[in-house]
Design a protein around this motif. Structure first.
Motif, PDB file in Angstrom:
ATOM      1  N   GLN A 194       0.879  -1.350  -0.121  1.00 26.15           N
ATOM      2  CA  GLN A 194       0.122   0.013   0.082  1.00 26.15           C
ATOM      3  C   GLN A 194       0.757   1.356  -0.073  1.00 26.15           C
ATOM      4  OE1 GLN A 194      -2.605  -1.813   3.439  1.00 26.15           O
ATOM      5  NE2 GLN A 194      -3.798  -0.167   2.364  1.00 26.15           N
ATOM      6  N   ILE A 195       1.932   1.329   0.864  1.00 21.83           N
ATOM      7  CA  ILE A 195       2.765   2.206   0.801  1.00 21.83           C
ATOM      8  C   ILE A 195       3.517   2.752  -0.680  1.00 21.83           C
ATOM      9  CG2 ILE A 195       5.161   3.057   1.405  1.00 21.83           C
ATOM     10  CD1 ILE A 195       4.306   1.679   4.309  1.00 21.83           C
ATOM     11  N   LEU A 196       3.960   1.590  -1.202  1.00 16.61           N
ATOM     12  CA  LEU A 196       4.508   1.806  -2.565  1.00 16.61           C
ATOM     13  C   LEU A 196       3.486   2.142  -3.377  1.00 16.61           C
ATOM     14  CD1 LEU A 196       6.599  -1.403  -2.820  1.00 16.61           C
ATOM     15  CD2 LEU A 196       7.536   0.994  -3.024  1.00 16.61           C
ATOM     16  N   ALA A 197       2.229   1.788  -3.457  1.00 15.54           N
ATOM     17  CA  ALA A 197       1.088   2.079  -4.248  1.00 15.54           C
ATOM     18  C   ALA A 197       0.448   3.643  -4.177  1.00 15.54           C
ATOM     19  CB  ALA A 197      -0.091   1.124  -4.213  1.00 15.54           C
ATOM     20  N   SER A 198       0.969   4.153  -3.018  1.00 12.82           N
ATOM     21  CA  SER A 198       0.407   5.344  -2.785  1.00 12.82           C
ATOM     22  C   SER A 198       1.372   6.329  -3.792  1.00 12.82           C
ATOM     23  CB  SER A 198       0.762   5.842  -1.431  1.00 12.82           C
ATOM     24  OG  SER A 198       2.365   6.125  -1.101  1.00 12.82           O
ATOM     25  N   GLY A 199       2.384   6.197  -4.244  1.00 10.26           N
ATOM     26  CA  GLY A 199       3.170   7.146  -4.909  1.00 10.26           C
ATOM     27  C   GLY A 199       3.697   8.292  -4.111  1.00 10.26           C
ATOM     28  N   ALA A 200       3.606   8.307  -2.958  1.00 11.26           N
ATOM     29  CA  ALA A 200       4.023   9.496  -2.100  1.00 11.26           C
ATOM     30  C   ALA A 200       5.409   9.648  -2.197  1.00 11.26           C
ATOM     31  CB  ALA A 200       3.642   9.298  -0.823  1.00 11.26           C
ATOM     32  N   GLU A 201       5.861  10.963  -1.977  1.00  8.66           N
ATOM     33  CA  GLU A 201       7.187  11.312  -2.449  1.00  8.66           C
ATOM     34  C   GLU A 201       8.244  10.776  -1.258  1.00  8.66           C
ATOM     35  OE1 GLU A 201      10.009  15.380  -1.119  1.00  8.66           O
ATOM     36  OE2 GLU A 201       7.809  15.302  -0.944  1.00  8.66           O
ATOM     37  N   GLY A 202       9.147  10.095  -1.680  1.00  3.73           N
ATOM     38  CA  GLY A 202      10.242   9.313  -1.029  1.00  3.73           C
ATOM     39  C   GLY A 202       9.946   8.093  -0.545  1.00  3.73           C
ATOM     40  N   VAL A 203       8.688   7.461  -1.306  1.00  7.33           N
ATOM     41  CA  VAL A 203       8.536   5.967  -0.689  1.00  7.33           C
ATOM     42  C   VAL A 203       8.638   4.850  -1.977  1.00  7.33           C
ATOM     43  CG1 VAL A 203       6.671   6.659   0.911  1.00  7.33           C
ATOM     44  CG2 VAL A 203       5.953   6.006  -1.692  1.00  7.33           C
ATOM     45  N   GLU A 204       9.489   5.150  -2.856  1.00  6.69           N
ATOM     46  CA  GLU A 204       9.583   4.468  -3.986  1.00  6.69           C
ATOM     47  C   GLU A 204      10.763   3.248  -3.585  1.00  6.69           C
ATOM     48  OE1 GLU A 204      12.062   8.095  -4.776  1.00  6.69           O
ATOM     49  OE2 GLU A 204      10.282   7.803  -4.168  1.00  6.69           O
ATOM     50  N   HIS A 205      11.568   3.537  -2.801  1.00  9.09           N
ATOM     51  CA  HIS A 205      12.470   2.783  -2.189  1.00  9.09           C
ATOM     52  C   HIS A 205      12.135   1.734  -1.079  1.00  9.09           C
ATOM     53  CE1 HIS A 205      15.362   4.301  -5.383  1.00  9.09           C
ATOM     54  NE2 HIS A 205      15.279   5.466  -4.518  1.00  9.09           N
TER      55      HIS A 205
END
Length: 262
Positions: free
Chosen positions: A215-226
């Protein structure tokens, strides 16, 4: 200073042949167990990193594990990071390896804010970040040192009061806030499996952490791509963790044997 450090010289780098054989055998058995769990769960061989949990182990014991194939180590206590780092770096250089690069160094135990300075020059990743306040203090130190520190958000999936970690219901929001901080790279999530005999309960915690990560990755929020790592599973539950998607298992006893000190 932690009490057992008065009784064991953690900087010792001499090891007898029998003890070295025990550790090397432990590494081989654990690597085989990880590979077997990867195959049985339909995962690619090598998709799970084996972290040797080195609490109370001295430099000689850790180097022996590295010689046997370990390429990721983790300490529970900042005092031990500080005590062992110099000797580990020296012995690794003799082998053409660099501590922190060829053998990444993680902090996997609780970190008090006044101990941040003891670990930041040495560890690559702090797996035990469980609050915004701690993340902010690490971030400030990292920015002052002009460095980026890897962090994992620790989540208390079992709900046991004796365990650290943020509540699962707060994890997604905290991850997004940490991901946006300068000086930090949010690399994933960490949890300790429930201390129960019921396999379904243990699996449920691991599976929930995986879904939270997704869910964190799917959010596309800044800085969560890793935010891809799932550090979950230890000696007694690593097979379940791997089946539920773990990317890092933290193993001490199966490699080094029972600890003489807590």
């Amino acid at each position: 200073m932690t009490a057992y450090m008065d009784h064991k010289d953690l900087t010792n780098d001499i090891i007898d042949e029998e003890r070295a054989r025990q550790i090397a055998d432990g590494v081989r058995r654990t690597m085989d167990a990880v590979a077997s769990a990867e195959v049985s769960s339909g995962r690619e061989i090598g998709s799970v990193k084996l972290l040797a949990a080195t609490k109370t182990r001295d430099v000689g014991e850790i180097i022996t594990a590295i010689d046997a194939g370990i390429r990721l180590i983790g300490e529970n206590r900042p005092q031990e990071v500080q005590a062992k780092a110099g000797g580990l770096a020296k012995r690794l250089l003799e082998r053409g390896l660099t501590l922190g690069k060829d053998v990444p160094f993680h902090l996997i135990g609780q970190l008090q804010s006044n101990k941040i300075g003891k670990v930041l020059p040495v560890v690559n990743t702090i797996e035990s970040v469980d609050s915004i306040e701690l993340a902010e203090k690490i971030a400030r130190r990292a920015v002052m040192r002009d460095m980026t520190v890897g962090v994992l958000l620790e989540v208390n999936e079992s709900g046991e009061e004796s365990k650290s970690g943020c509540p699962p219901s707060h994890a997604i929001d905290l991850a997004k806030r940490i991901g946006a901080m300068g000086g930090l790279e949010l690399q994933g999530l960490m949890t300790i499996g429930a201390h129960v005999d019921d396999e379904r309960t243990i699996r449920a915690g691991f599976a929930h952490l995986r879904r939270t990560r997704d869910q964190i990755l799917a959010s596309g929020a800044e800085g969560v791509e890793h935010c891809t790592e799932l550090s979950m599973g230890m000696t007694n539950d690593m097979t379940l963790a791997i089946e539920e998607g773990s990317t890092i298992v933290r193993v001490g006893t199966a490699i080094f044997g029972p600890r003489a000190f807590i």
